[in-house]
Design a protein around this motif. Structure first.
Motif, PDB file in Angstrom:
ATOM      1  N   ARG A  97      -5.655  -0.126  -7.936  1.00  8.33           N
ATOM      2  CA  ARG A  97      -4.988   0.227  -8.890  1.00  8.33           C
ATOM      3  C   ARG A  97      -3.537   0.449  -8.495  1.00  8.33           C
ATOM      4  NH1 ARG A  97      -3.000   4.499 -11.333  1.00  8.33           N
ATOM      5  NH2 ARG A  97      -3.568   6.031  -9.579  1.00  8.33           N
ATOM      6  N   LEU A  98      -3.490   1.252  -7.332  1.00  7.94           N
ATOM      7  CA  LEU A  98      -1.926   1.787  -7.174  1.00  7.94           C
ATOM      8  C   LEU A  98      -1.261   0.466  -6.584  1.00  7.94           C
ATOM      9  CD1 LEU A  98      -2.655   4.622  -5.120  1.00  7.94           C
ATOM     10  CD2 LEU A  98      -1.612   4.718  -7.343  1.00  7.94           C
ATOM     11  N   ALA A  99      -1.889  -0.656  -6.161  1.00  8.29           N
ATOM     12  CA  ALA A  99      -1.304  -1.835  -5.854  1.00  8.29           C
ATOM     13  C   ALA A  99      -0.753  -2.558  -6.972  1.00  8.29           C
ATOM     14  CB  ALA A  99      -2.127  -2.901  -4.552  1.00  8.29           C
ATOM     15  N   ALA A 100      -1.711  -2.491  -7.948  1.00 11.12           N
ATOM     16  CA  ALA A 100      -1.329  -3.277  -9.123  1.00 11.12           C
ATOM     17  C   ALA A 100      -0.271  -2.480  -9.733  1.00 11.12           C
ATOM     18  CB  ALA A 100      -2.460  -3.293 -10.091  1.00 11.12           C
ATOM     19  N   LYS A 101      -0.138  -1.372  -9.809  1.00  9.98           N
ATOM     20  CA  LYS A 101       1.141  -0.708 -10.234  1.00  9.98           C
ATOM     21  C   LYS A 101       2.388  -1.139  -9.712  1.00  9.98           C
ATOM     22  CE  LYS A 101       2.608   4.105 -11.280  1.00  9.98           C
ATOM     23  NZ  LYS A 101       2.424   5.660 -11.324  1.00  9.98           N
ATOM     24  N   TYR A 130       0.818  -1.236   0.099  1.00  7.45           N
ATOM     25  CA  TYR A 130       0.157   0.098  -0.088  1.00  7.45           C
ATOM     26  C   TYR A 130       0.880   1.336   0.069  1.00  7.45           C
ATOM     27  CZ  TYR A 130       0.708  -1.119   4.982  1.00  7.45           C
ATOM     28  OH  TYR A 130       1.249  -1.425   6.191  1.00  7.45           O
ATOM     29  N   SER A 131       2.153   1.088  -0.115  1.00  7.49           N
ATOM     30  CA  SER A 131       2.987   2.209  -0.287  1.00  7.49           C
ATOM     31  C   SER A 131       4.101   1.888  -1.172  1.00  7.49           C
ATOM     32  CB  SER A 131       3.437   2.949   0.943  1.00  7.49           C
ATOM     33  OG  SER A 131       4.523   2.184   1.476  1.00  7.49           O
ATOM     34  N   ASP A 132       4.763   2.945  -1.764  1.00  5.14           N
ATOM     35  CA  ASP A 132       6.010   2.675  -2.743  1.00  5.14           C
ATOM     36  C   ASP A 132       7.132   1.982  -1.879  1.00  5.14           C
ATOM     37  OD1 ASP A 132       4.783   3.504  -4.878  1.00  5.14           O
ATOM     38  OD2 ASP A 132       5.493   5.583  -4.869  1.00  5.14           O
ATOM     39  N   ARG A 133       7.071   2.319  -0.647  1.00  2.00           N
ATOM     40  CA  ARG A 133       8.405   1.509   0.485  1.00  2.00           C
ATOM     41  C   ARG A 133       8.255   0.068   0.330  1.00  2.00           C
ATOM     42  NH1 ARG A 133       7.494   2.666   6.233  1.00  2.00           N
ATOM     43  NH2 ARG A 133       9.616   1.863   6.275  1.00  2.00           N
ATOM     44  N   HIS A 134       7.066  -0.446  -0.040  1.00  2.00           N
ATOM     45  CA  HIS A 134       6.945  -1.991   0.092  1.00  2.00           C
ATOM     46  C   HIS A 134       7.607  -2.603  -1.311  1.00  2.00           C
ATOM     47  CE1 HIS A 134       3.596  -0.629   2.555  1.00  2.00           C
ATOM     48  NE2 HIS A 134       3.845  -1.860   3.414  1.00  2.00           N
ATOM     49  N   PHE A 184       2.961 -14.918  -8.550  1.00  2.00           N
ATOM     50  CA  PHE A 184       1.746 -13.976  -8.505  1.00  2.00           C
ATOM     51  C   PHE A 184       1.688 -13.490  -7.271  1.00  2.00           C
ATOM     52  CE2 PHE A 184      -1.234 -15.603 -12.267  1.00  2.00           C
ATOM     53  CZ  PHE A 184      -0.223 -15.670 -13.272  1.00  2.00           C
ATOM     54  N   VAL A 185       1.225 -12.170  -7.108  1.00  2.00           N
ATOM     55  CA  VAL A 185       0.894 -11.460  -5.842  1.00  2.00           C
ATOM     56  C   VAL A 185      -0.632 -11.618  -5.389  1.00  2.00           C
ATOM     57  CG1 VAL A 185       0.664  -9.472  -6.891  1.00  2.00           C
ATOM     58  CG2 VAL A 185       1.354  -9.630  -4.198  1.00  2.00           C
ATOM     59  N   GLN A 186      -0.985 -12.044  -4.308  1.00  2.00           N
ATOM     60  CA  GLN A 186      -2.306 -12.054  -4.024  1.00  2.00           C
ATOM     61  C   GLN A 186      -2.812 -10.570  -3.382  1.00  2.00           C
ATOM     62  OE1 GLN A 186      -4.130 -14.324  -0.666  1.00  2.00           O
ATOM     63  NE2 GLN A 186      -5.183 -15.580  -2.228  1.00  2.00           N
ATOM     64  N   LEU A 187      -3.685  -9.910  -4.052  1.00  2.37           N
ATOM     65  CA  LEU A 187      -3.942  -8.712  -3.554  1.00  2.37           C
ATOM     66  C   LEU A 187      -5.050  -8.578  -2.420  1.00  2.37           C
ATOM     67  CD1 LEU A 187      -3.288  -6.092  -6.378  1.00  2.37           C
ATOM     68  CD2 LEU A 187      -1.775  -6.783  -4.731  1.00  2.37           C
ATOM     69  N   SER A 188      -5.274  -8.048  -1.218  1.00  2.00           N
ATOM     70  CA  SER A 188      -6.422  -8.492  -0.747  1.00  2.00           C
ATOM     71  C   SER A 188      -6.696  -6.942   0.305  1.00  2.00           C
ATOM     72  CB  SER A 188      -6.090  -9.673   0.467  1.00  2.00           C
ATOM     73  OG  SER A 188      -5.179  -9.218   1.274  1.00  2.00           O
ATOM     74  N   HIS A 189      -7.820  -7.053   0.665  1.00  2.00           N
ATOM     75  CA  HIS A 189      -8.306  -6.198   2.030  1.00  2.00           C
ATOM     76  C   HIS A 189      -9.251  -6.979   2.682  1.00  2.00           C
ATOM     77  CE1 HIS A 189     -10.336  -2.787   3.791  1.00  2.00           C
ATOM     78  NE2 HIS A 189      -9.634  -2.085   3.146  1.00  2.00           N
ATOM     79  N   SER A 208      -6.145  -1.451 -15.941  1.00  2.00           N
ATOM     80  CA  SER A 208      -5.614  -0.044 -16.507  1.00  2.00           C
ATOM     81  C   SER A 208      -4.302   0.239 -16.367  1.00  2.00           C
ATOM     82  CB  SER A 208      -6.556   1.074 -15.667  1.00  2.00           C
ATOM     83  OG  SER A 208      -5.952   1.126 -14.488  1.00  2.00           O
ATOM     84  N   GLU A 209      -3.676  -0.579 -15.255  1.00  2.00           N
ATOM     85  CA  GLU A 209      -2.036  -0.448 -15.181  1.00  2.00           C
ATOM     86  C   GLU A 209      -1.437  -1.495 -15.648  1.00  2.00           C
ATOM     87  OE1 GLU A 209      -0.428   1.812 -13.548  1.00  2.00           O
ATOM     88  OE2 GLU A 209      -1.978   3.042 -12.794  1.00  2.00           O
TER      89      GLU A 209
END
Length: 333
Positions: free
Chosen positions: A151-155, A79-83, A102-107, A210-211
């Motif tokens: 979207r940002l996480a995908a980027k 959730y930030s560019d630091r990661h 693959f990365v698993q994106l979650s909330h 979109s990314e």
């Protein structure tokens, strides 16, 4: 020439633009080793790097798209560019074994970790249980902000070197909460009908695309059933996903079950989720991944040969033995 009769665990499989060398997948399994800021550590580099050899695909553990949506206090995040830099070290270690990851994106939604969640949110103000508490119903502007988080996480996922994305829409977390009528009682465009309950997932997938573009592999993990009357069933959910496939938004589906309610399946046995995966195979054209105590080569070969699923994912045995994937491919287990 590969025919249905000769398909096996060792047969290649295409997901999006990637050809997997075989059909053995490492399922996403939490490590509980992230820093308080959600950063991956040396543990993750060693853990994933040591297990990558021979596998067709690895799916990294649940990775939070928001600091307010971590599943556990020691989750990792993106959730930030630091990661990104530390996650790039993880993907590099996996790629050293010529294995895609693959990365698993979650909330977590209403199941976000209370210890690190400032505002518990969900599609509707319905609690998972007393320990988590009652979530606030998401406003439309908050939903838009969450889609932007994905979207940002995908980027960042692309920047971190991941070869694809798995969107976590299972186990009672946020997207699953939107999908199920038991947790989504909204009357706006995000609830009320199966199509409306699918809208949040669709918005997330469109934002990710979109990314990443159309050729980058994107798959979803779903819970095929809520194990409760009035909840999702495999056939219901497969039909909800069909339009997403038709729009080219998904390249594969990873089939798990449960998690929306504090209910466990009555009978957990080898392949207990396999009938559900087979139903998805009947409704979808994209590859279907089966998981659930499928831990030996002969069973995996039979599943693939009989067309019940296109690939098999293994979790816990690989936690205990880094070489389990190689052993399974060799047929020694």
């Amino acid at each position: 020439m590969i025919t249905t009769e000769t398909l096996s665990l060792e047969a290649p499989l295409i997901i999006g633009r990637i050809e997997l060398r075989n059909r053995l997948v490492m399922a996403p399994m939490q490590q509980y080793k992230g820093t308080p800021e959600g950063l991956a550590t040396e543990h993750h580099i060693l853990h994933y790097g040591s297990r990558a050899h021979g596998l067709g695909l690895m799916i990294a553990e649940s990775t939070a798209v928001s600091d307010n949506g971590r599943l556990w206090p020691n989750d990792i995040g993106i959730y930030s560019d630091r990661h990104t830099e530390q996650l790039k070290r993880v993907t590099d270690a996996i790629h050293n074994a010529q294995t895609p990851v693959f990365v698993q994106l979650s909330h977590g939604g209403r199941k976000s970790a209370p210890e690190v969640t400032q505002r518990l949110v969900a599609p509707s103000a319905i609690p998972y249980n007393a320990s988590y508490g009652t979530p606030a119903e998401l406003s439309l502007s908050e939903i838009e902000a969450l889609v932007e988080d994905y979207r940002l996480a995908a980027k960042r996922s692309v920047a971190a070197g991941f070869d694809g994305i798995e969107v976590h829409a299972a186990h009672g977390f946020l997207i699953h909460q939107f999908l199920s009528p038991l947790s989504n009682r909204r009357s706006d465009t995000y609830g009320g009908t199966p199509e409306a309950r699918t809208r949040f997932l669709r918005d997330v997938l469109i934002a990710i695309r979109s990314e990443t573009g159309s050729s980058y592999p994107v798959m979803i993990r779903v819970s095929s059933t809520d194990y409760a009357n009035g909840g999702l069933t495999p056939r219901d959910l497969a039909r909800m996903i069909q339009p997403l496939e038709a729009e080219g938004l998904i390249d594969a589906v990873d089939i798990s079950s449960g998690g929306l309610l504090p209910i466990q399946p009555a009978n957990v046995h080898p392949g207990y989720q396999l009938p559900d995966a087979a139903i998805f195979k009947q409704h979808l054209q994209v590859p279907v991944i089966a998981v659930g105590s499928i831990h030996n080569r002969s069973f995996a070969d039979r599943i693939i040969r009989d067309g019940l699923a296109d690939a098999v994912a293994v979790g816990r045995p690989l936690l205990e033995d880094p070489d389990y994937g190689l052993k399974m491919l060799e047929g020694s287990v």
